[in-house]
Enzyme design. Structure first.
Site, PDB file in Angstrom:
ATOM      1  N   SER A 188       0.919  -1.320   0.162  1.00  0.00           N
ATOM      2  CA  SER A 188       0.114   0.026  -0.234  1.00  0.00           C
ATOM      3  C   SER A 188       0.842   1.288   0.134  1.00  0.00           C
ATOM      4  CB  SER A 188      -0.941  -0.116   1.331  1.00  0.00           C
ATOM      5  OG  SER A 188      -1.301   1.340   1.751  1.00  0.00           O
ATOM      6  N   ASP A 251       2.305  -2.645 -11.323  1.00  0.00           N
ATOM      7  CA  ASP A 251       3.761  -2.590 -11.340  1.00  0.00           C
ATOM      8  C   ASP A 251       4.166  -3.253 -10.142  1.00  0.00           C
ATOM      9  OD1 ASP A 251       3.639  -1.200 -13.438  1.00  0.00           O
ATOM     10  OD2 ASP A 251       4.382   1.068 -12.386  1.00  0.00           O
ATOM     11  N   GLU A 316     -11.156  -0.813   0.781  1.00  0.00           N
ATOM     12  CA  GLU A 316      -9.951  -0.790   1.150  1.00  0.00           C
ATOM     13  C   GLU A 316      -9.909  -1.281   2.845  1.00  0.00           C
ATOM     14  OE1 GLU A 316      -8.513   3.327   1.168  1.00  0.00           O
ATOM     15  OE2 GLU A 316      -8.504   3.437  -1.039  1.00  0.00           O
ATOM     16  N   GLY A 317     -10.449  -2.420   3.150  1.00  0.00           N
ATOM     17  CA  GLY A 317     -10.262  -3.098   4.245  1.00  0.00           C
ATOM     18  C   GLY A 317     -11.298  -2.580   5.172  1.00  0.00           C
ATOM     19  N   THR A 318     -12.313  -2.019   4.897  1.00  0.00           N
ATOM     20  CA  THR A 318     -13.103  -1.085   6.007  1.00  0.00           C
ATOM     21  C   THR A 318     -14.459  -2.146   6.140  1.00  0.00           C
ATOM     22  OG1 THR A 318     -14.327   0.066   4.461  1.00  0.00           O
ATOM     23  CG2 THR A 318     -12.196   0.891   5.475  1.00  0.00           C
ATOM     24  N   LEU A 319     -14.606  -2.936   5.259  1.00  0.00           N
ATOM     25  CA  LEU A 319     -15.980  -3.672   5.271  1.00  0.00           C
ATOM     26  C   LEU A 319     -15.738  -5.173   5.590  1.00  0.00           C
ATOM     27  CD1 LEU A 319     -17.771  -2.342   2.082  1.00  0.00           C
ATOM     28  CD2 LEU A 319     -17.882  -1.537   4.552  1.00  0.00           C
ATOM     29  N   ARG A 463      14.307   4.326  -4.395  1.00  0.00           N
ATOM     30  CA  ARG A 463      14.092   5.002  -3.236  1.00  0.00           C
ATOM     31  C   ARG A 463      14.985   4.734  -1.955  1.00  0.00           C
ATOM     32  NH1 ARG A 463       8.169   5.660  -1.015  1.00  0.00           N
ATOM     33  NH2 ARG A 463       8.519   3.899   0.108  1.00  0.00           N
ATOM     34  N   TYR A 526       1.118   9.626 -13.990  1.00  0.00           N
ATOM     35  CA  TYR A 526       1.905   9.062 -12.734  1.00  0.00           C
ATOM     36  C   TYR A 526       3.085   9.825 -12.493  1.00  0.00           C
ATOM     37  CZ  TYR A 526       3.268   5.084  -9.721  1.00  0.00           C
ATOM     38  OH  TYR A 526       3.478   4.401  -8.817  1.00  0.00           O
TER      39      TYR A 526
END
Lengths: 606, 859
Positions: A188, A251, A316-319, A463, A526
């Site tokens: 994420s 990606d 997004e994992g809220t439900l 990075r 992007y």
């Protein structure tokens, strides 16, 4: 004090159990540890793959996993110094390994633990395991890892191996009033995996990685039912054994999971042929505190009110936890061909992409990188073994820069990927190149194209190198109507430059963009953005301010909050603006019905 | 509750325009007079200078026609055309044509040539109209920076037509991109001028076009295109029209919202708004405005009206101050005010009524910009004095005026007004010190020390207080100061009266004996009328000292004459010499340009001994029909007429070649088509050189010594008196005896010399040149303005210059420049050249020429 000893005994108890008589569970533990061992604890990707500066001071990419692996990149050091004003003398090193004492203790209800053990679901309260699942790959998250700062991380990690396990865990969580945060690939970039600091309940990280089987393949309907924890590359690999693929290639596909794709409305590189996740998904099974949500059939389309899949995709994992997904599959394409086109400038390139989209003849993938990214790609060219290749290279360079009158400081490159029947691919290729010619484009070879796609996988590793030398950076994306693409790209870069100046960033920032997806009505853009933070006391804060300004700029330019990264907690503040008060209320009411006690309390999205 | 609402309101409107702090401690840059340089160097060169302005993001400026076509084919305009076609049923081609017509009427066609033309003429005009045109350089630098960063909108205040021209002139001077200016369509009514303005970058908008959608679309798109492309700064007047009362008019929002739109739609990253304050001391149209405000209708703009306006060229309109304000970033203004952009949900090319939010924002910005304009308006002493006078009509005491003006100045400063006050005590002091140099004893060259000492003494007696920057009088000191100033007043006023006499009454040249009674007369008259109380000005002591001071300051030139000194007000003498130059070139016989042997002598043309216009050199090189220089260029049509360049070709074409060129038979008349002289060419002659027969020794020379001898003997000459009565002619009865006498003597003296002159040339009356290098001096036509040895500068090589030849006035007749008062004129021109003949070779060396006129009296 008492508590901690108590945990200790429990942990030992767990370990003894593992070492004891349960062979299956032991196997899982080994497997999950294997994965964790392969990957960096404080950065992106595989442990063995990273950019380093070797003893000669030349940049090198280690490992054997990528085409770039083991190669020396002779011009990269100069590029980094020139672009960021960075110096190899000044290094800021990460902590070598996790210091367990820095990690907040695990707080777990004993009754729950007892119940959990009874389910025989593998779990761990080990600090390393919990830290590994307590973050995504946002800059601030990685930065905190390197500095050894941990605020709130999961208290316990569980590894269900099947749908039923998940049902049990959710039931237990409801019973003991816990907070569950589903964890897939951990890639994420929206702070979605960050644990809310103010969460007082026990946080259970539900790692789906052991739910990774293909349950069945239906060759007649070209669908496959897959457990949601499977990682992208494994899915493709396993399907390929039967001669199929999904064609969904974000990606992050080496690490991200099917469930994660569904939960964030992911988009794949080759969506032009295969579609985005919402086009690929036929059926979803999700476990919620209210029960299991699924459809009664697996059909291409149905008119039964609003599609409930669209409540799930992007939730997004809220439900709840997505456990099984039936997904479209396609036969593995017969032929694949890369390609690239050079344009005299970005404007012409965008115009060409727009025309390609208009004629609906986009290849599997078509991307346009701006000049800064072209130069960056150039800097990542490995040392060439044969003098002949380099000669050809020079000749091509001469041809591009002199003969056609292209200015190497202005030109930009589109990379292409064609897939399908050999004949059709060649035909398709010609069509696209013909359009490109109309916009002043010049075919620049297969190799350049292939390198371009390879770089997108490798770029994520950069990075970590930057962080070693006081450079911080991040990527962000948006989608935007065609007519605003150019204005948006220009304005966002300008805004970044302006903000950096105002915030006291000493060296001009590196900001670059690429158009990565084309649609009928617009494109996905992007951005990469990085700067040298020497002389700034709170770089992360400065970075976040600038990123926020850039997002404001995107929104003001008619861009979306996100094309595929999702909202998470990072972009929540703009949700109301993005979907209106009523829209937000609709989502809230779904959440309230499905999860009234906020078991799935990662606080994303809403 | 109400307080909270007010606070919220303020937050929404951003920072207040004024804050307490700004009022007093406002820092404003220095002003620079751009006319100063123009007065010192060539306007033509300035107009032709290399002009390469910096532009936005290094774009190359595109042609006006390209802009027009871009506008016409833009989605915005095309959309409206299609809409109109649908609604009216007319074909879109016709509407497109209408759009094109609108564009042609509107569009500018900036051309460098026109810009240069304006640069030249405006230099001339501005120099005549205004004393100074002052610009804050810092503002110009900021503007230059801004132009490179983002599109720029210039928002000047509008008081006069001069505003239009002034800004463009300014930007040209500073090498910045010239703005395109929104002008009222009524300018197009002015025939040539309208087109010229167009070429200098003006574009024209109709005064009202609310209902015409096509016009609105084309106009808005035109402005936006220029802004978006960063083609040039866009300039318009927020006030919409010239303010007739010098009060700022309430802003108009139309154009402002158009130029803001590209930013709202994010077609540009940012837009700079630059408030510019143009302050006049006196406005050109002042009386016109007065008529207008009284109800006399505004005359239509017309070229003849402008020509009539030339009358004002003779007036003085004081100083203009142009303050280029800090560029204001539209983005900064908008940040936090316009969050969710309503333009996101509608395609950007659709015409869209701005939301209420945006309308309110535009209006706020407009007011803010006007306030910024006002804030930086410069108040000069004249303006303040005029304000005071207006409240004290019909007249007020001068002292009171000063006092009130100073009081007003203080008030203005307290209110934060922007004052330009020429008030350097020291420069005033050193000026007065120079003026009074013959009146009081000052040790030369230590004026600063004197000044400091004066300050010290005044401080010591508590008359003044000094700080680092300021000197101000104390209350206690008023006794001392008023006493001291009363002591000096007679001198100050006396000098003033004398200067007034000189500038108004005195002749170009006068003697001291004329001067003193003249001043006395003048002062006496004033005293009698009660216009002055300064009896001291009658004193010859003051008069003489004042004259001496003027000589020392270089304002008056003093010359030694037989009967004392004559004085002339300097300017004229200087000017007359300055416009003549002489160059020496001693080309050796053997040189690079001409053959050693002269061309074969041919019989002179039948018509006259004086040569006609030569068409070719004997060597075959063609010569320009106009100026006679080498003419490599030929008329493309007849291939016979040669020219030095396109300018003369064009000139000759207009002068008549166009009539003769096409006629095949006219080949022979070609030469005749050009008159034997024109404004460029004098007729050509051959000069015959003959030695002069020696004359009787008594008359042989007029060298200075002789002259002196004649002078001494001449005073009592009977002949003189005779002539005096004759030539003093028109009885100047009003003059007193003494003056008359002086004049008489003066003139007879001159006459005597002139007599000599006539006798000398009698032997050869047609002579034009008298040549005698290093020998006897010239023969003068008058006793006035004869150079002394020190008046003839040495050659640049260091050698003395000696007399070489003189040009006689007879030449004027031959050259046909003999109309009195209009043509060039001289008594004699005397050329002095280097005694060493330095610099032989090809080059020209400047030598010295002395011009002597027939004296004013004998003309």
């Amino acid at each position: 004090m008492i508590k901690s000893t108590c945990f200790h005994s429990k942990l030992q108890c767990h370990v003894s159990q593992v070492q004891g008589i349960e062979p299956e569970m032991h196997n899982i533990t080994r497997k999950r540890n294997l994965r964790q061992e392969l990957l960096k604890w404080n950065g992106w990707g595989y442990n063995d793959s990273k950019f380093i500066f070797n003893k000669k001071g030349q940049a090198e990419f280690t490992g054997r996993r990528y085409r770039l692996g083991g190669m020396v990149l002779p011009t990269f050091k100069e590029w980094i110094e020139k672009t960021f004003g960075a110096s190899l003398e000044h290094k800021s090193t990460s902590r070598a390994s996790l210091n367990v004492n820095d990690v907040p203790p695990s707080v777990v209800n004993e009754e729950f633990l007892r119940d959990l053990i009874a389910t025989k679901i593998s779990y761990s309260q080990d600090a390393e395991d919990r830290v590994f699942r307590g973050h995504g790959h946002c800059l601030h998250e990685i930065f905190a890892l390197r500095e050894g700062i941990f605020r709130r991380i999961p208290d316990i990690v569980v590894w269900p191996v099947c749908h039923e396990d998940v049902v049990k865990i959710v039931e237990l969580a409801c019973k003991h009033s816990l907070c569950i945060i589903p964890f897939g690939g951990g890639t994420s970039v929206s702070s979605a995996l960050e644990c809310p600091e103010e969460e007082k309940r026990t946080i259970v990280s539900l790692d789906t990685s052991q739910m990774n089987r293909i349950l069945w393949i239906d060759e007649k309907n070209l669908t496959a039912c897959v457990e949601a924890g499977i990682v992208g590359q494994d899915l493709e690999k396993q399907l390929a054994e039967s001669g199929f693929c999904t064609g969904h290639e974000p990606d992050s596909m080496e690490f991200s999971s099917l469930g994660g794709w569904v939960a964030t409305r992911a988009s794949g590189m080759k969506k032009n042929i295969y579609g985005n996740i919402e086009d690929l998904v036929i059926h979803i099974k999700m476990v919620t505190p209210r029960g299991i949500v699924e459809k009664n059939c697996q059909v291409p389309r149905m008119s039964t009110g609003p599609d409930i899949h669209h409540f799930i995709m992007g939730s997004e994992g809220t439900l709840g936890v997505v456990t099984e997904v039936t997904i479209k599959i396609r036969p593995v394409p017969e032929y694949q061909k890369y390609g690239s086109v050079v344009f005299p400038n970005f404007e012409r390139g965008v115009a060409c992409l727009r025309e390609v989209a208009k004629q609906r003849c986009a290849p599997a993938s078509i991307r346009l990188v701006d000049n800064a990214q072209f130069q960056f790609g150039h800097a990542l060219k490995p040392q060439v073994a044969s003098i002949f290749t380099s000669f050809l290279d020079g000749l091509k360079k001469f041809y591009i820069t002199k003969f056609k009158g292209f200015d190497p400081n202005v030109l930009c490159v589109a990379t292409l990927l064609f897939e399908g029947d050999r004949e059709k691919v060649l035909q398709h290729e010609k069509q696209v190149y013909d359009i490109a010619t109309k916009f002043g484009g010049l075919a620049a070879g297969e190799d350049n194209g292939q390198r371009g796609y390879m770089l997108t996988f490798v770029i994520a590793y950069l990075r970590d190198l930057g962080l070693d030398y006081y450079i911080i950076g991040e990527s962000f994306e948006t989608s935007v109507p065609w007519d605003r693409v150019l204005d948006l790209c220009r304005n966002v870069k300008e805004r970044i430059a302006r903000e950096c100046k105002e915030k006291g960033v000493q060296f001009a920032p590196f900001s670059t963009c690429r158009v990565t997806q084309t649609y009928d009505a617009g494109a996905c853009v992007y951005f990469y953005f990085a700067f040298n933070y020497r002389g700034i006391s709170d770089p992360i804060h400065v970075y976040e301010q600038i990123e926020r300004a850039a997002r404001e700029e995107i929104l003001a330019n008619g861009g979306s909050l996100s094309h595929h990264h999702g909202v998470g907690k990072l972009r929540k503040r703009w949700m109301k603006e993005s979907i209106s008060d009523v829209g937000l209320g609709m989502l809230r009411s779904v959440k309230e019905y499905v999860d009234p006690n906020n078991i799935f309390g990662n606080k994303n999205l809403l | 509750m109400a307080a909270a609402a007010a606070a919220a309101g303020r937050a929404r409107r951003g920072a207040p325009v004024y804050s307490q702090k700004e009022l007093t401690s406002k820092k404003r840059g220095e002003f620079e007079d751009i006319l100063e340089e123009r007065r010192m160097s060539s306007d033509l060169r300035y107009a032709m200078k290399c002009y390469a302005p910096v532009i936005y993001k290094g774009l190359s400026p595109c042609k006006p026609s390209a802009i027009k076509s871009a506008v016409l084919h833009s989605e915005q305009v095309q959309y409206v055309i299609r809409q109109l076609a649908k609604e009216t049923g007319e074909s879109s081609d016709i509407i497109q044509e209408a759009a094109m017509e609108i564009l042609d009427e509107m569009g500018h066609s900036m051309q460098l040539g026109a810009v240069r033309f304006f640069a030249f003429t405006l230099s001339k005009i501005f120099k005549r109209l205004f004393q100074r045109v002052c610009v804050n350089e810092e503002g110009m630098q900021r503007l230059q920076q801004a132009i490179q960063e983002h599109p720029v909108v210039l928002l000047p205040s509008h008081r006069s037509y001069v505003d239009f021209l002034m800004l463009s002139y300014l930007l040209y001077t500073y090498d910045l991109a010239l703005p395109v200016i929104a002008a009222g369509i009524d300018f197009l009514g002015m025939k040539i001028v309208g087109e010229l303005l167009r070429r200098a970058g003006a574009f024209f908008m109709r005064r009202s076009f609310g209902g015409n959608r096509l016009y609105w679309a084309v106009f808005a798109e035109y402005v936006k295109t220029m802004l978006r492309n960063g083609y040039a700064p866009v300039e318009f007047f927020l006030e919409g029209t010239r303010s007739r009362t010098a009060k700022t008019l309430t802003p108009k929002f139309g154009l402002l919202s158009i130029v803001m739109e590209p930013f709202f739609k994010r077609e540009v990253f940012d837009t700079y708004l630059v408030p510019i304050s143009i302050s006049y001391e006196r406005i050109l149209e002042e009386s016109l405005y007065a008529y207008e405000l009284l109800g006399v209708p505004k005359p239509k703009e017309s070229t003849s009206g402008l020509l009539k306006a030339r009358r004002i060229l003779s007036d003085n309109f004081g100083t203009i101050h142009i303050y280029v304000g800090q560029p204001v970033s539209l983005r900064t203004l908008a940040s936090g005010r316009i969050n969710r952009c309503p333009y996101n949900l509608v395609p950007r090319h659709l015409p869209q009524k701005p939301s209420e939010d945006i309308q309110e924002f535009v209006s706020d910005v407009a007011y803010k910009m006007e306030l910024l304009q006002i804030e930086n308006m410069v108040l000069s002493p004249w303006v303040l004095a005029a304000a005071v006078l207006l409240q004290n009509l019909p007249a007020m005491d001068f002292e009171l005026l000063i006092e009130k003006t100073l009081w007003l100045k203080g008030l203005t400063q307290t209110f934060g007004g922007f004052i330009e006050w020429p008030e350097e005590v020291y420069s005033c002091f050193s000026f007065l010190r120079d003026v009074f140099s013959d009146e009081f004893i000052f040790f030369p060259g230590i004026s600063l020390k004197d000044f400091e000492e004066g300050c010290f003494l005044l401080t010591k007696c508590d008359a003044i207080q000094t700080t680092q920057q300021e000197i101000y009088p104390t209350d206690k000191g008023s006794v001392v100061i008023s006493f001291l100033s009363a002591m000096f007043r007679p001198f100050l006023e006396g000098y003033q009266l004398i200067f007034r006499y000189l500038s108004k009454e005195a002749k170009a040249a006068f003697t001291e004996k004329q001067f003193i009674p003249g001043v006395r007369n003048f002062v006496f008259q004033l005293l009698e009328k009660g216009n002055t109380q300064c009896y001291e000005a009658l004193s010859s002591d003051i008069q003489k000292n004042a004259l001496a001071a003027l000589v020392q300051l270089g304002a008056v030139k003093k010359k030694k004459m037989t009967n004392g000194f004559t004085y002339s007000i300097n300017q004229e003498a200087v000017n007359k010499i300055l416009d003549m130059f002489v160059f020496r070139n001693q080309l050796p016989r053997r040189n690079d340009t001409y053959p050693e042997e002269p061309p074969p002598r041919e019989p002179p043309p039948a018509s006259a001994a004086a040569a006609v216009q030569p068409r070719r050199l004997r060597s075959g090189a063609a010569l320009c029909r106009v100026c006679g220089c080498l003419g490599p260029r030929v008329c493309g049509r007849c291939r016979r007429a040669a020219y030095c360049g396109p300018e003369h070709q064009a000139l000759d074409w207009r002068r008549g070649h166009r009539r003769t060129c096409a006629q095949p038979g006219a080949a022979d008349d070609l030469e005749d088509a050009v008159p034997d002289h024109n404004e460029f060419l004098f007729p050509e002659y051959e000069i015959l050189i003959e030695p002069e027969e020696p004359e009787s020794p008594a008359d042989s020379s007029v060298d200075p010594d002789d002259e002196a001898a004649i002078d001494t003997s001449g005073n009592s000459d009977k002949q003189e008196e005779l002539r005096a009565t004759g030539s003093a002619s028109e009885a100047l009865e009003s003059l007193d005896e003494e003056t008359l006498e002086a004049m008489a003597k003066h003139e007879t003296e001159d006459d005597k010399i002139f007599q000599k002159f006539k006798e000398r040339i009698a032997a050869e009356p047609e002579q034009i040149i008298r040549y005698c290098r290093g020998g006897e001096g010239p023969i003068w036509v008058s006793g006035e303005n004869v150079p002394e040895e020190k008046d003839i500068p040495n050659c640049s090589c260091g050698a003395k210059r000696i007399f070489e030849f003189q040009i006689m006035p007879q030449l004027l007749n031959h050259m046909k420049v003999d109309s009195l008062g209009e043509s060039i004129d001289w008594g004699t021109l005397v050329v002095y050249t280097c005694a060493n003949n330095c610099n032989e070779g090809n080059q020209y060396t400047e030598e010295f020429i002395w011009k002597q006129d027939f004296s004013a009296g004998s003309m």
